[in-house]
Design a protein around this motif. Structure first.
Motif, mmCIF file in Angstrom:
data_model
loop_
_atom_site.group_PDB
_atom_site.id
_atom_site.type_symbol
_atom_site.label_atom_id
_atom_site.label_comp_id
_atom_site.label_asym_id
_atom_site.label_seq_id
_atom_site.Cartn_x
_atom_site.Cartn_y
_atom_site.Cartn_z
ATOM 1 N N GLN A 77 0.291 -1.354 -0.085
ATOM 2 C CA GLN A 77 -0.020 -0.038 -0.452
ATOM 3 C C GLN A 77 0.743 1.758 -0.139
ATOM 4 O O GLN A 77 0.660 2.466 -0.205
ATOM 5 N N GLU A 78 2.138 0.830 0.686
ATOM 6 C CA GLU A 78 3.668 1.829 0.101
ATOM 7 C C GLU A 78 3.894 2.593 -0.419
ATOM 8 O O GLU A 78 4.626 3.384 -1.164
ATOM 9 N N GLY A 79 3.684 1.545 -1.897
ATOM 10 C CA GLY A 79 4.234 1.882 -2.924
ATOM 11 C C GLY A 79 5.466 0.890 -3.527
ATOM 12 O O GLY A 79 6.237 1.151 -4.002
ATOM 13 N N HIS A 80 5.562 -0.257 -2.015
ATOM 14 C CA HIS A 80 6.735 -1.094 -2.687
ATOM 15 C C HIS A 80 6.197 -2.357 -3.932
ATOM 16 O O HIS A 80 5.503 -2.530 -3.234
ATOM 17 N N LEU A 81 7.170 -2.307 -4.839
ATOM 18 C CA LEU A 81 7.508 -3.029 -5.550
ATOM 19 C C LEU A 81 7.209 -4.935 -5.149
ATOM 20 O O LEU A 81 8.866 -4.196 -5.279
ATOM 21 N N ASP A 82 6.903 -4.808 -4.687
ATOM 22 C CA ASP A 82 7.586 -6.692 -4.065
ATOM 23 C C ASP A 82 7.748 -7.942 -4.781
ATOM 24 O O ASP A 82 9.037 -8.320 -4.938
ATOM 25 N N ARG A 83 7.337 -8.198 -5.777
ATOM 26 C CA ARG A 83 7.421 -9.880 -6.623
ATOM 27 C C ARG A 83 7.168 -8.500 -7.990
ATOM 28 O O ARG A 83 6.032 -8.128 -8.549
ATOM 29 N N LEU A 84 7.478 -9.673 -8.648
ATOM 30 C CA LEU A 84 7.580 -9.135 -10.392
ATOM 31 C C LEU A 84 8.271 -10.533 -10.626
ATOM 32 O O LEU A 84 9.455 -10.414 -11.169
ATOM 33 N N TYR A 85 6.957 -11.225 -11.275
ATOM 34 C CA TYR A 85 7.862 -12.501 -12.224
ATOM 35 C C TYR A 85 6.751 -12.692 -12.941
ATOM 36 O O TYR A 85 5.624 -13.502 -12.604
ATOM 37 N N GLU A 118 13.826 -3.712 -4.872
ATOM 38 C CA GLU A 118 14.725 -4.672 -4.714
ATOM 39 C C GLU A 118 14.328 -4.987 -6.352
ATOM 40 O O GLU A 118 14.029 -6.055 -6.274
ATOM 41 N N ALA A 119 15.414 -4.759 -6.939
ATOM 42 C CA ALA A 119 15.281 -5.892 -8.245
ATOM 43 C C ALA A 119 16.739 -6.545 -8.494
ATOM 44 O O ALA A 119 17.969 -6.004 -7.889
ATOM 45 N N SER A 120 16.534 -7.477 -8.335
ATOM 46 C CA SER A 120 17.877 -8.420 -8.773
ATOM 47 C C SER A 120 18.274 -8.403 -10.047
ATOM 48 O O SER A 120 18.669 -7.319 -10.661
ATOM 49 N N ILE A 121 19.606 -9.322 -10.263
ATOM 50 C CA ILE A 121 20.848 -8.050 -11.741
ATOM 51 C C ILE A 121 20.109 -8.917 -12.563
ATOM 52 O O ILE A 121 20.107 -7.731 -13.895
ATOM 53 N N MET A 122 18.941 -9.894 -12.604
ATOM 54 C CA MET A 122 18.517 -10.011 -14.449
ATOM 55 C C MET A 122 16.977 -9.166 -14.267
ATOM 56 O O MET A 122 17.009 -8.021 -15.646
ATOM 57 N N ALA A 123 16.750 -8.408 -13.358
ATOM 58 C CA ALA A 123 15.723 -7.714 -13.110
ATOM 59 C C ALA A 123 15.690 -5.646 -13.478
ATOM 60 O O ALA A 123 15.298 -5.137 -13.874
ATOM 61 N N ARG A 124 17.424 -5.932 -13.287
ATOM 62 C CA ARG A 124 17.903 -4.608 -12.522
ATOM 63 C C ARG A 124 17.032 -4.002 -14.173
ATOM 64 O O ARG A 124 17.136 -2.214 -14.153
ATOM 65 N N PRO A 125 17.862 -4.236 -15.799
ATOM 66 C CA PRO A 125 17.671 -3.283 -17.287
ATOM 67 C C PRO A 125 16.085 -3.238 -17.428
ATOM 68 O O PRO A 125 15.648 -2.208 -17.856
ATOM 69 N N PHE A 126 15.498 -4.154 -17.121
ATOM 70 C CA PHE A 126 13.977 -3.584 -16.995
ATOM 71 C C PHE A 126 13.351 -2.583 -16.525
ATOM 72 O O PHE A 126 12.948 -1.753 -16.591
ATOM 73 N N THR A 135 19.681 3.171 -5.710
ATOM 74 C CA THR A 135 19.871 4.008 -5.560
ATOM 75 C C THR A 135 20.833 3.433 -4.245
ATOM 76 O O THR A 135 21.515 3.894 -3.534
ATOM 77 N N GLU A 136 20.592 2.324 -4.462
ATOM 78 C CA GLU A 136 21.347 0.793 -3.659
ATOM 79 C C GLU A 136 22.030 0.321 -3.816
ATOM 80 O O GLU A 136 20.904 -0.363 -4.405
ATOM 81 N N PHE A 150 19.681 -4.697 -5.942
ATOM 82 C CA PHE A 150 19.356 -2.896 -6.374
ATOM 83 C C PHE A 150 18.160 -2.246 -5.356
ATOM 84 O O PHE A 150 17.273 -3.247 -6.709
ATOM 85 N N LYS A 151 18.562 -1.733 -5.129
ATOM 86 C CA LYS A 151 17.177 -0.495 -4.538
ATOM 87 C C LYS A 151 17.097 -0.355 -5.661
ATOM 88 O O LYS A 151 18.068 1.112 -5.952
ATOM 89 N N MET A 152 16.061 -0.052 -5.984
ATOM 90 C CA MET A 152 15.305 1.143 -6.895
ATOM 91 C C MET A 152 14.321 2.199 -6.486
ATOM 92 O O MET A 152 13.288 1.559 -6.470
#
Length: 156
Positions: A77-85, A118-126, A135-136, A150-152
């Motif tokens: 509800q706060e806007g953290h995209l938790d899971r994307l698969y 928090e993106a994996s190495i694979m998801a970072r470019p997406f 950000t980190e 990666f925190k994004m």
């Protein structure tokens, strides 16, 4: 393709998709040991219960093709995209983009001005392609095994 909201009856298929995706799609960037702690088989039944609860608390979208779930994404509800698969056989077909677009639209409707993930190495470019900025770079430890992600953030 149909994008729809989560139903409790989806959880078994979603958890199965998660395990299959982690162990197939991410093997080019993570070791087998890292994949095993990211998606440990001994937690599969527990995830069906805990994820059902969190999917009901979060904003959760399902991508379906011919009645089969091919992807899912959720946001707190706060806007953290938790899971994307996205299922390994349906990568790079715009499914993840559709799911994220739906979440971002819902976040705007809720009056949120920022989303993060928090993106994996694979998801970072997406995520970079979709306007998220790192950000980190971080190292997380699970069961004594280190994984990089990666925190994004994205300003809506």
């Amino acid at each position: 393709m149909i994008i729809r909201k989560f139903h409790d009856s989806d959880v078994r298929q979603i958890v199965s998709l998660f395990y299959e995706t982690v162990h197939s799609v991410n093997k080019q960037h993570y070791t087998q040991n890292q994949l095993d702690v990211w998606a440990p088989r001994d937690e599969e039944m527990l995830k069906q219960t805990t994820w059902k609860d969190s999917f009901n608390l979060n904003v959760t979208y399902i991508a379906e093709i011919n009645g089969n779930i091919v992807g899912f994404a959720d946001m707190t509800q706060e806007g953290h995209l938790d899971r994307l698969y996205i299922h390994r056989d349906f990568q790079r077909q715009g499914i993840a983009s559709s799911l994220v677009d739906n979440l971002e639209s819902e976040a705007r409707q809720k009056g949120l001005i920022v989303m993060d993930t928090e993106a994996s190495i694979m998801a970072r470019p997406f995520f970079e392609h979709h306007g998220y900025q790192i950000t980190e770079s971080q190292v997380v430890e699970r069961r004594g095994v280190v994984l990089e992600n990666f925190k994004m953030v994205k300003n809506l």
